[in-house]
Design a protein around this motif. Structure first.
Motif, mmCIF file in Angstrom:
data_model
loop_
_atom_site.group_PDB
_atom_site.id
_atom_site.type_symbol
_atom_site.label_atom_id
_atom_site.label_comp_id
_atom_site.label_asym_id
_atom_site.label_seq_id
_atom_site.Cartn_x
_atom_site.Cartn_y
_atom_site.Cartn_z
ATOM 1 N N ARG A 30 -25.970 -32.151 68.123
ATOM 2 C CA ARG A 30 -25.905 -30.998 68.040
ATOM 3 C C ARG A 30 -27.019 -30.604 68.340
ATOM 4 N N GLU A 34 -27.062 -26.556 63.674
ATOM 5 C CA GLU A 34 -26.960 -26.825 63.253
ATOM 6 C C GLU A 34 -26.659 -27.878 62.527
ATOM 7 N N PHE A 197 -19.402 -32.898 69.859
ATOM 8 C CA PHE A 197 -19.583 -33.814 68.450
ATOM 9 C C PHE A 197 -18.305 -33.965 67.378
#
Length: 382
Positions: A30, A34, A197
């Motif tokens: 990420r 994030e 992810f």
């Protein structure tokens, strides 16, 4: 006559301006934003933030010390994930090997990201193919597509066949015309799908989140009753009533459970880190604790990208002649592999002037392996 035309500097500049380069966004996890959002904007932080804002409205800042738990609870997860991200980003740089490209000024060595559409890329044994391409010239090319298709048997590539990025040259050499680069290449599409992810499953965190949901619903009636008791029954002022409300609600939030769970996971991450093990997310500790059997397969090892010749034994032979013969072999290679490059560096001799009418590729037959020519190398996908 060659069926390809190397690109001129003007043609390369034109393709670079159009964005037709092999630049790929290397994303190992990420993004930083994030990671921060995932660790800061949690249910328990939201509850404590609302209570802290209520305390700020009263002016009694000392009563809002409990808000420090928001910082601690967020930092524990962020530090570990950011540390893992930086380590993975550094490791990703190790796979960016330079490529040899044939252009109008001759063969030049460029970074893989500097390859443009329609470039003529030279590959040899041991090279990873950096772009999707069409074979325009080949000398016994065999392509290992096991990373893409799972097939362990090398495939023979012919002129006109397609090869996909991410595959390796098992033997021979070839020139490829780049037909897809950057995000449009096959390996990039696979990597983009694989690197998306997915939040790891944690039964501990799911259980805690379920408790927090129930606590959140319980806070509403408890808060109403508390504020009613403070104002109506005890006739307190609004600031004192709010302080009493927050004092009653804060102990209801199981922050200790959340914090101790994060700390326990962080301690496990630290202990694994001392054994040279990198953990991307804290719940991985819990997943590892639930593993009964670990199956591994050794497919290779991390070594230095290069070879060196320690000695050349020439019993009953002229060492100078042997060196020239070895240099002749190297001169006949369009793109010497790592072994031949090491030999050429060691002999440092002039090749014998010969004219090769034909070249036969040395191909050891192991285990009855068959070589199947195919027009579309890499066309069959799983």
């Amino acid at each position: 006559m060659n069926s390809y035309t190397p690109l001129t500097p003007a043609a390369v500049a034109e393709r670079v301006a159009r964005g037709e380069t092999n630049v790929v966004e290397h994303r190992t996890s990420r993004t930083l934003g994030e990671i921060v959002r995932a660790n800061v904007f949690t249910r328990i932080n939201l509850i404590y933030s609302i209570l802290f804002l209520m305390i700020l409205g009263t002016g009694y800042l000392i009563d809002g010390v409990f808000a420090l738990l928001i910082v601690v609870n967020s930092v524990v997860g962020m530090v570990q994930e950011i540390r893992a991200k930086r380590t993975l980003d550094r490791l990703a740089l190790l796979n960016r090997a330079p490529a040899q490209v044939l252009r109008s000024e001759g063969v030049v060595e460029v970074d893989a990201e500097e390859i443009v559409l329609d470039d003529i890329v030279q590959v040899g044994a041991g090279d990873q193919i950096p772009v999707d391409g069409e074979i325009v010239e080949t000398l016994g090319l065999e392509v290992d597509e096991s990373l893409l298709t799972g097939e362990s048997e090398p495939v023979v590539g012919e002129v006109g066949a397609l090869v996909m990025s991410g595959s390796f040259v098992a033997a021979g050499s070839a020139k490829l015309r780049a037909t897809a680069v950057g995000e449009h290449a096959y390996a990039s599409r696979l990597a983009r799908e694989a690197s998306s992810f997915r939040k790891p499953t944690s039964q501990l965190r799911q259980g805690i989140d379920r408790i927090l949901v129930y606590v959140t619903w319980a806070l509403i009636p408890v808060g109403i009753l508390t504020i009613f008791n403070q104002i109506v029954v005890n006739d307190q002022s609004w600031p004192d009533a709010i302080r009493g409300l927050v004092a009653a609600l804060v102990p209801m939030v199981p922050e200790g459970l959340v914090l101790m769970t994060s700390i326990a996971m962080a301690v496990g991450v630290i202990r694994l880190g001392r054994r040279q093990c990198l953990v991307q997310d804290l719940p991985a500790i819990e997943q590892l604790a639930r593993v009964d059997v670990v199956c591994t397969d050794k497919t290779g090892t991390l070594t230095e990208d290069g070879m060196r010749v320690r000695a050349i034994d020439t019993p009953d032979a002229d060492a100078g002649l042997v060196a020239r013969v070895l240099a002749t072999f190297g001169a006949a290679e369009g793109k010497p592999n790592a072994s031949m490059t090491a030999i050429l560096d060691a002999v440092d001799a002039d090749p014998i002037e010969t004219t090769a009418n034909d070249r036969v590729l040395f191909r050891p037959q192991m285990g009855g392996r068959r070589h199947r020519p195919r027009r579309d190398v890499g066309a069959r996908r799983t």
